[in-house]
Structure formats: structure tokens, C-alpha cells
Scaffold this motif. Sequence first.
Motif, PDB file in Angstrom:
ATOM      1  N   LEU A 169       0.679  -1.144   0.088  1.00 58.79           N
ATOM      2  CA  LEU A 169      -0.074  -0.040   0.136  1.00 58.79           C
ATOM      3  C   LEU A 169       0.755   1.161   0.116  1.00 58.79           C
ATOM      4  CD1 LEU A 169      -2.924  -1.260   2.775  1.00 58.79           C
ATOM      5  CD2 LEU A 169      -2.946  -1.121   0.038  1.00 58.79           C
ATOM      6  N   VAL A 195       1.562   4.387   4.836  1.00 54.34           N
ATOM      7  CA  VAL A 195       0.214   4.649   5.156  1.00 54.34           C
ATOM      8  C   VAL A 195       0.177   5.377   6.666  1.00 54.34           C
ATOM      9  CG1 VAL A 195      -0.554   2.565   4.000  1.00 54.34           C
ATOM     10  CG2 VAL A 195       0.171   2.016   6.408  1.00 54.34           C
ATOM     11  N   ASP A 196      -0.956   5.798   7.011  1.00 57.00           N
ATOM     12  CA  ASP A 196      -1.146   6.489   8.230  1.00 57.00           C
ATOM     13  C   ASP A 196      -0.186   7.674   8.584  1.00 57.00           C
ATOM     14  OD1 ASP A 196      -2.504   7.106  10.660  1.00 57.00           O
ATOM     15  OD2 ASP A 196      -1.976   5.490  11.483  1.00 57.00           O
TER      16      ASP A 196
END
Length: 240
Positions: free
Chosen positions: A171, A174-175
Amino acid sequence: MASSGRMHDSRGDIHRVPELLDLVEHDDGAEAWDELGYRLVLEHELVFPAGFASLPRLVRLAARSDRARELAGAIVQRAAGGHGCDDLLADCSGAIAELRGLLDRHLRSRPADYLAAYLDLLAVGEQYHWSAAMGDFSDDFYTVSCPHCAAEVTIAIGRYGRYSAIRDWNLGDVDRRDLRPVSPEDLSGTGRWMHAIAARDGQDALAEGITYLFGRAECPCCASIFSIADEYTAANRPVM
């Protein structure tokens, strides 16, 4: 003093490096410099005893030779490695101090190879971890462990963003959480020195990046706040 048998280069030779130094002192030809470089330094970490033995002479040549300055810098960048030549390195203290002044003068001229010379200066100042890891902050990533929950946190500083994140290989990052830069006035110690040189020489992107590198990050996992530079240094600075 070390015995001559310890002054070997990458080929195990103790005679060729002095011959090459004689050659480059009178002729700045690329072929001799190339051979000298691979006999003294291999790839990213290895430096050979002949490298430290050659350092004083390289520094003397560096005032008029870019190749000598670059090779001297490459040797010093590897001084923290497991070379087993601490006695030879100690004998180079005067040459290293002279190299520091030479690099500083070179940086003041705002040369085309500014970043490379800047990283050499960091190594001369025994900031080996920054010398090895820092880029120009156009595409810099650093991995640190959160000191509170031990999560592996990716720190990004570049044109794509300045954030902390958890890296997921499917991905991406992230975050993401925005980094918190420190103001130049609040920098101290190594960060203050690094920033002052870049700012003095008009290297605005480098100077700004340092304020993020020595700023603070939020852990995406536990939301704690920590010093980026402190955590990276603790994990990566060589034990001298």
C-alpha cells in the motif's frame, strides 16, 4: 608506527600506492587516480591501511586537486568501519584537521559538488551516520524505531512530503503524520552546526531539510512524539 607489511592496499600490495602518489603529484591524470582510488577504498565501507597511510599526502595535494580532496573525503567517511587501523587513523589527526579547513573553504565557494563535499565535512566531524545517510532532501527516507512502542517508522523528507508513516510494501506509506520541524533558533549541537553551514552557503533546501531532520515526529501506532535525530543517531552512530 605500524610496520610496512601492514600498509597493504586492496590488492595486498605495499609498493604500488607510493608509486601512484608520486605519479598524481606531478600529473593529474584520470587513470592513475582511478587506480589509486580502488587500491585504497572499495565500495561503500572498506578502506585499507594504505588509505590511512596516504591520507596526509592526499590532504597536501587536495589544495590543488579535486581528485585528492574527494579521495581523502572517501577515506575519512569510512573511518568508523571495522578496518582495524585505529593506530594509523590516530596518526592522521593533523591531516584530518587540515582537511576540515580545506572542505570548509571549498563549501564557501558554493561549488557544483556541494553536497558531496558537505557529506565529507560531516565525516571529518565524526558524524559518520549522517554522512552516509543524508541526501539533498529531494527524496530522503529514514527508518527509526518509536522509542515508546518500538514500531518501525518511516520518516520522509522531500518534495513528495514531510511525514512519518508505517511502510506497507503493498500500500505504500500509510497513516501519515506531518513532521514537526524545529526552528533554526532552537537547534543545538550537531544540528545547529549542520544547519549553520548550509545556511551560510545559501543552500536553502538543505538548511530547511535539516530543521525537519532534527525536528519531531508522531508515531502512527501509538501517537507518541519523539526526536527524529535522536532515535536515528542512537540506532546508527558507530561506536568509536
